[in-house]
Design an enzyme around this catalytic site. Structure first.
Site, short mmCIF file in Angstrom:
data_model
loop_
_atom_site.label_atom_id
_atom_site.label_comp_id
_atom_site.label_asym_id
_atom_site.label_seq_id
_atom_site.Cartn_x
_atom_site.Cartn_y
_atom_site.Cartn_z
N ASP A 275 0.79 -1.14 0.01
CA ASP A 275 -0.03 0.22 0.20
C ASP A 275 0.83 1.34 0.19
OD1 ASP A 275 -2.50 1.82 -0.13
OD2 ASP A 275 -3.31 0.67 1.57
N CYS A 276 0.31 2.34 -0.66
CA CYS A 276 1.07 3.72 -0.54
C CYS A 276 1.41 4.53 0.16
CB CYS A 276 0.19 4.62 -1.43
SG CYS A 276 -0.40 3.67 -2.89
#
Length: 746
Positions: A275-276
């Site tokens: 995930d970012c």
């Protein structure tokens, strides 16, 4: 002998020079061996890796990859969104939000939607590529679907999911991935991504350091089945690991989830993306909201890479260069993870000459085409849930005077939800109603109430229209300004989560005023229809009491206004079903931070909710009868067929979502009250009957033991078939009585 040696040397030189000449010619043509589509993908991947420096390899493992001029490799950004249409990339068809698609209970429809989305994605990519546009959101790797379980209505991102049920989530999610990725044996149409792996559903505010604790039973009964289905059945190309920790280990370095389950048990061969910004959480201290498991970026990057992660959304993999120097990771290990990642780009045809794959010819005219708009409207129609109707609906289109009001009546925000695209023809609910009524009718519109704050002016001219109109349609609810992801929900003080279960008080106060006016200022009580927007359960007790009819329309997409009008005026009968339970209050639920499933969802709740899972009324009525089994006693490895007669006992043609639930009447461990095991959507004319059959495999009778293992025990089961879950509350609200039958497994 000497002559033979000279001949051998000449032959060797000849075959050495030939590849060099071929390579030189390819180089002169702007092509390399890795550009040759006729070669095996693994050979092409290795050829490309062999040409990269260590720095270039690392750069190719972060989402925003730079150009490599000497190899004629254009920039590429892996980050793309397609939750309910191609997102953030300009004009696209905006389908209803994912939770609305879940409410259709329709896997065929999900496949049609994602096939349309992937057509548009290819068309938009083809245009971008032809014009040299390599910006973010122009690629073919899409970080969707979100198949986390909507276990608690407080979670603001629950709107992105297909609801609370693992079976329904797996069914819709699998169909969605198949439509996104296509069925070509040689190329991916687009690359889908199952997220967020795993045990991830809030709270948003602490997600970067939160530890979700789940028992093996809850893992395998609730949190993992949808991921398993997408990996094993849909062959999803990518999986995104979550921000949080699960059972003490950050998800992006969780040995049990990544190595033991995803790779060894499920044999996942695609790539894994963080995930970012998730790697930053590894070297952010716990005091500052992170996991605090690494001392530096280099240490964190090495840990994540060695855990089997191939792609970093963010820039923390830049720490791998230092990690190699420090001996924390080897270049060979980087090569191995990069090879898996690059394979996806080769399967998409991104290193092939234009025209090499069948998707290169998809033209831009498919984007927001008439067919796709019609599909968006169909999904919205089938997603709308009728929660109450005292007989006022469907409305006539020729009433003398209509009054449309409420904070969301003319709002585009409530069409969109989050992670959306845009286009120049977004049909609001006000516009849809206005287009549907006859020319001789009048329509008045006033906002009447703000979304979530009281009006400053004590005088409100809007209310009086409820007494002078033949019907008031008030559009209430929430928008993604109040619920969603941290950073997106700009009017939320809890990072997008809805910690207050009630609708904003000013909306309820406005509805009370409308009801008073409709009752007092007319000779006959004037009806009020409440249309409610939103992506999560909310307290609708007073709305249910004050309104004559209640429609839940979710975030219905670009054709939302037309779809709502079609339902209101009876052009289409409502057929949506709730993919999530609406509790009466948050007091009925465990704490938000508690990931135990005890007391959650229709499967484990032992109290009556406001609205049960699977519930939704129609403009007609249905009956279920003549339930039959192919055998009332089966062995543990035997299939069984159940059939039931469904009859439309009303006066209107309508869809019915036929739902089958199985209840284990006696087990050695705690088991769900009942669980969804099959669904079929059918169409019935007024008075028509159809026999609906379901074939149940042994999997329908499995139980999950405390250690997470699966087994089938001998004993009695009850099978229910009807238009809702078997909760008593369903029938109190008007759902038809279910057909039920007993089965013995020997």
């Amino acid at each position: 002998m000497k002559r033979f040696c000279c001949y051998s040397v000449l032959v060797l030189l000849f075959f050495t020079i030939l590849p060099c000449k071929a390579q030189l010619k390819a180089k002169n043509d702007g092509l390399f061996r890795f550009n040759n589509p006729s070669l095996p993908i693994d050979a092409r991947v290795q050829d490309l890796i062999s040409r990269l420096t260590l720095e270039e390899k690392i750069e190719q493992m972060m989402n925003s990859t730079p150009e490599i001029k000497r190899l004629n490799i254009a920039p590429y950004d892996y980050w793309n969104e397609a939750l309910h249409g191609v997102g953030r990339s300009g004009v696209a068809t905006v389908f209803p939000q994912a939770i609305g698609l879940g409410a259709t209970f329709d896997t065929d429809l999900a496949y049609k939607v994602s096939s349309a989305i992937s057509d548009e994605a290819r068309a938009m990519h083809n245009v971008a590529k032809a014009t040299g546009n390599h910006l973010r959101y122009s690629g073919l790797t899409f970080w969707t679907p979100n198949i986390n379980i909507f276990r608690d209505p407080r979670w603001g991102r629950g709107q992105e999911t297909y609801g609370e049920d693992p079976f329904l989530t797996a069914q819709i999610g699998t169909a969605f991935v198949k439509g996104l990725q296509g069925d070509n044996p040689n190329y991916l149409k687009t690359a889908a991504c199952a997220k967020h792996f795993a045990v991830h559903s809030g709270p948003e505010k602490v997600r970067h350091g939160f530890n979700a604790e789940a028992t093996p039973k809850d893992l395998w009964e609730t949190y993992l089945p949808a991921f398993q289905s997408l990996v094993e059945e849909a062959k999803v190309e990518s999986v995104m690991c979550a921000y949080n920790s699960t059972n003490g280990e950050p998800c992006c370095a969780n040995k049990y989830l990544i190595s033991d389950v995803l790779k060894k048990q499920w044999n996942f061969k695609g790539h894994i993306v963080t995930d970012c910004g998730a790697i930053e959480d590894f070297f952010t201290t716990k005091e500052n909201g992170g996991h605090g498991v690494s001392k530096s970026k280099a240490e964190a990057a090495a840990l994540v890479l060695k855990s089997g992660i191939n792609l970093n959304c963010g820039s923390s993999f830049s720490g791998l260069l230092e990690a190699v120097k420090l001996g924390l990771v080897s270049e060979k290990e980087i090569d191995a993870q990069l090879a898996v990642l690059l394979k996806t780009r080769f399967k998409l045809g991104l290193f092939d000459p234009m025209g090499s794959n069948p998707y290169d010819v998809i033209s831009y005219d498919v984007v927001n085409s008439a067919n796709h708009r019609a599909l968006a409207k169909e999904v919205a129609q089938k997603s709308i849930v009728l929660l109450k109707n005292n007989g006022i609906l469907p409305l006539k289109t020729n009433l003398p005077r209509y009054f449309v009001t409420g904070p969301n009546a003319s709002s585009i925000e409530v069409l969109l939800g989050n992670y959306y695209g845009i286009n120049p023809n977004m049909v609001t609910i006000l516009e849809g109603i206005t287009s549907a009524i006859n020319a001789e009718s009048q329509l008045e519109y006033r906002l009447g109430a703000m979304l979530n704050k009281p009006s400053i002016n004590p005088i409100n001219y809007a209310t009086g229209n409820a007494g002078s109109s033949d019907v008031t349609i008030v559009v209430l609810g929430v928008s993604s300004n109040l619920e969603g992801e941290e950073g997106d929900s700009i009017d939320s003080n809890s990072a997008g989560d809805r910690l207050n279960y009630d609708l904003p008080e000013n909306q309820i106060e406005y509805l009370r005023d409308l009801r008073k006016t409709a009752d007092k200022k007319s000779e006959n009580r004037k009806p009020i229809v409440a249309v409610v927007t939103g992506g999560s359960p909310m307290n609708l007790a007073e709305v249910q009491e004050l309104a004559d009819a209640v429609l839940l329309v979710w975030y219905p997409g670009e054709e939302g206004g037309n779809a709502v009008a079609d339902i209101l005026f009876g052009k289409v009968a409502p057929s949506g079903k709730l993919p999530i339970t609406f509790p009466k209050s948050l007091a009925q639920l465990p704490p938000f931070e508690d990931y135990s499933m005890k007391g959650r969802t229709y499967k484990y709740m032992n109290v009556d909710p406001m609205y049960p899972f699977g519930f939704g009324l129609s403009y007609t009525t249905f009956s279920y009868s003549d339930a039959k089994l192919s055998s009332e006693k089966i062995t543990k490895n035997q299939n069984v067929t159940m059939s039931v007669k469904v009859t439309n006992t009303g006066k209107l043609k309508a869809d019915e979502v036929v739902q089958l639930y199985v209840s284990d009447l006696k087990a050695s461990v705690d088991v769900p009250n009942f669980q969804l095991n099959a669904v079929k959507r059918i169409v019935l004319e007024a008075g028509e009957s159809k026999e609906v059959s379901f074939e149940l495999t042994p999997k329908a009778f499995e139980i999950i033991k405390t250690d997470g293992s699966k087994t089938i025990e001998s004993g009695d089961f009850k099978i229910y078939v009807g238009g809702s879950s078997p909760m008593k509350r369903s029938f109190e609200l008007g759902a038809p009585k279910m057909a039920e039958i007993k089965l013995t497994v020997k």
